[in-house]
Design a protein around this motif. Structure first.
Motif, PDB file in Angstrom:
ATOM      1  N   GLU A 119      21.542  41.267 -28.093  1.00 44.64           N
ATOM      2  CA  GLU A 119      22.248  40.091 -27.946  1.00 44.64           C
ATOM      3  C   GLU A 119      22.304  39.774 -26.526  1.00 44.64           C
ATOM      4  N   LYS A 172      21.203  36.276 -31.588  1.00 39.20           N
ATOM      5  CA  LYS A 172      22.289  35.728 -31.644  1.00 39.20           C
ATOM      6  C   LYS A 172      23.408  35.686 -32.900  1.00 39.20           C
ATOM      7  N   TYR A 209      23.310  38.151 -37.632  1.00 43.59           N
ATOM      8  CA  TYR A 209      22.681  37.844 -36.413  1.00 43.59           C
ATOM      9  C   TYR A 209      21.300  37.016 -36.769  1.00 43.59           C
TER      10      TYR A 209
END
Length: 402
Positions: free
Chosen positions: A356, A362, A373
């Motif tokens: 990340e 993200k 994610y």
């Protein structure tokens, strides 16, 4: 219409009054197609299209081996087929929404998302089953599973989701109809049984020609509920059974949806003339275009995987396994990463935080547990390669030969 009329393509049957149908459709009655032929001569143009479709399907299957996880092709194909299914019912569901729902465990989902997840599970089972089972029986089992997952194993005729009402072609509203399907009853069920026998009878037809004919008959009969999505699933299962591809990776629904007016015109043309040549060519074009699109997606995913590694300041075996998993899983959780990469959930969370920070992942949503994610670059590629191939893209490198 006073009495049934037999033509070169099928039998026109008397029907009761169905409100809203155009006068022409009411006058000609309902249509029951003839049994399919055992051989099919085609024009040189169509033969060339068939040869190219077979060639590209083989190339796609070989190229998919390059992916770290070819399931991304399968899932995106299934999702596009499901999106097409819902669009016909004027329901819109997004890729991201379904992918997130699959990873959400028991988090409540909208009814349309639950319907897609049910379709995905049934499609997975059908693809596994068809290797050792007849195609026709597998399609009928799929219909049962989509209609009612609790009855998926019950294939006794009175437990199948047989169509119980009228079915017209040309849109959801009766006034737009261009054809009326044969009414429910013994004739329809008998024709459906003939179709099941035909699709599992060995012929000298090329695979794509055969599946085009099988798709025509299944679509025209519409013997079961969920007839439209069954046609797309049948095409995938026929490709798998014939050994052209290993799994569901050719989303023909994308081509059909974009060329719906032409599809309907050719459908009516076969009904009127009994000539399948242009119809077969249409399906060959669909497979050509979608194989080309999927080949470009394979190439793009491989290129993106290498770019992911280039963004790592340092690497070790564990983080390399996670990065490899990204190109095949556009959305993931720590639990999924741990399972795919054979590491602990704790280590998975640590590596996800690192990725990340590198901009490869993200977080989406605001969960405190089981965080979700997204891999932005992979999601962008899936949206970019939506099955549409422009002429200038046809010169892109062949990923199977790199």
């Amino acid at each position: 219409m006073v009495k049934p009329t037999l033509t070169a393509s099928g039998l026109w049957l008397r029907t009761g009054e169905i409100a809203g149908l155009p006068l022409r459709v009411r006058e000609e009655g309902a249509f029951l197609p003839r049994p399919l032929p055992g051989e099919l001569p085609v024009s040189l143009r169509t033969q060339n299209l068939l040869s190219r479709a077979h060639h590209l399907a083989g190339r796609l299957d070989e190229a998919a081996v390059r992916l770290t996880d070819r399931r991304i092709l399968v899932r995106t194909t299934q999702l596009r087929e499901a999106q097409s299914m819902l669009a016909l019912k004027q329901v819109i569901v997004a890729f991201r929404e379904v992918l997130a729902a699959e990873l959400s465990g028991r988090v409540p989902s909208p009814p349309e998302v639950l319907a897609v997840r049910q379709f995905l599970r049934a499609s997975d089972e059908a693809a596994r089953r068809v290797h050792d089972s007849p195609v026709g029986e597998t399609v009928f089992r799929l219909a049962a599973a989509v209609a009612d997952p609790l009855r998926a194993e019950q294939t006794v005729h009175n437990r199948l989701p047989w169509r119980s009402g009228p079915r017209w072609f040309g849109g959801g509203r009766a006034e737009h109809a261009y054809l009326l399907a044969a009414p429910p009853g013994a004739d329809l069920r008998g024709a459906a049984e003939q179709w099941k026998v035909w699709v599992d009878t060995t012929t000298d037809m090329q695979v794509v020609a055969k599946l085009a004919l099988g798709a025509y008959q299944l679509y025209t009969l519409a013997p079961l509920e969920h007839a439209d999505e069954l046609v797309y699933s049948y095409v995938s299962l026929e490709l798998i059974k014939a050994g052209l591809v290993e799994d569901q990776c050719v989303p023909v629904s994308v081509f059909v949806d974009r060329n719906r007016a032409r599809f309907e015109r050719l459908h009516r043309q076969v009904v009127d003339t009994g000539d399948f040549d242009d119809w077969v060519g249409f399906f060959a074009e669909a497979i050509i275009e979608q194989c080309e699109s999927q080949l470009m997606l394979v190439h793009a995913l491989e290129r993106e995987r290498h770019r992911h590694f280039e963004r790592l300041p340092t690497r070790n075996d564990a983080i390399a396994r996670v990065v490899n998993a990204l190109s095949g899983n556009p959305m993931l959780t720590a639990q999924l990463v741990a399972r795919l990469c054979q590491i602990s959930v704790k280590q998975s969370r640590t590596l996800i935080q690192k990725l990340e920070g590198y901009g490869l992942l993200k977080e989406v949503g605001s969960r405190k547990r089981n965080k979700l994610y997204e891999v932005p670059t992979v999601m962008r590629l899936l949206n970019l390669y939506d099955g549409r191939v422009s002429p200038q893209d046809r010169s892109l490198p062949d990923p199977a030969r790199r």
